[in-house]
Design a protein around this motif. Sequence first.
Motif, short mmCIF file in Angstrom:
data_model
loop_
_atom_site.label_atom_id
_atom_site.label_comp_id
_atom_site.label_asym_id
_atom_site.label_seq_id
_atom_site.Cartn_x
_atom_site.Cartn_y
_atom_site.Cartn_z
N MET A 84 41.15 -12.84 -17.05
CA MET A 84 40.79 -11.49 -17.46
C MET A 84 41.28 -10.51 -16.39
O MET A 84 41.18 -10.79 -15.21
CB MET A 84 39.26 -11.40 -17.63
N THR A 99 33.60 -5.37 -21.60
CA THR A 99 34.87 -6.04 -21.88
C THR A 99 35.44 -5.47 -23.17
O THR A 99 34.71 -5.04 -24.06
CB THR A 99 34.69 -7.56 -22.01
N GLU A 149 38.32 -6.33 -18.60
CA GLU A 149 37.04 -5.80 -18.13
C GLU A 149 37.28 -4.34 -17.79
O GLU A 149 38.18 -4.01 -17.02
CB GLU A 149 36.56 -6.55 -16.89
N LEU A 189 28.46 -7.02 -20.24
CA LEU A 189 29.26 -8.22 -20.03
C LEU A 189 28.60 -9.43 -20.61
O LEU A 189 27.44 -9.55 -20.74
CB LEU A 189 29.52 -8.44 -18.54
#
Length: 155
Positions: free
Chosen positions: A1, A75, A87, A155
């Motif tokens: 990510m 996200t 993110e 998250l």
Amino acid sequence: MQRRVNVRGIIINDQGELFCQKLTANNGAGREFWCTPGGGLEMGESLLDGLRREMIEETGVKPTIGKLLFIQQFTDTNPSSKYGMTEQLEFFFSVTNWQDYQHIDLEQTSHGVEEIAECGFVDPKTTRILPSYLTEVDLNWLVNESTDVQIMSEL
């Protein structure tokens, strides 16, 4: 990510309306929601310098930046990212020179017409604004009375 850091300005006029913009979609029409002005930081750019740059690019107006109001972390799916997910870390600052944002000519900005379908002051209680926190919180309290930085994490 991967992570993207964004900065955004919160501008409230004397009637309690919030300055927002409706970003363009891929087809050139406005998206179905409004957001506050700002955007992503460039590598090595400070939060305040990035907010000044983004707001001048989008509105043509140099902001008078006040205190940090809240931070949002979430996200987001990003098909162009090799990771597929990003993110997002967003820092929201008050901007105190609301009078300068009453009449924005997007034709006179460097990024306005290509990125923004429309902009102006809207009622946060009756307008779809993202993040939705801005439609739920008492903006006067957030800007003038809150002493703690609010943190929203999804998250």
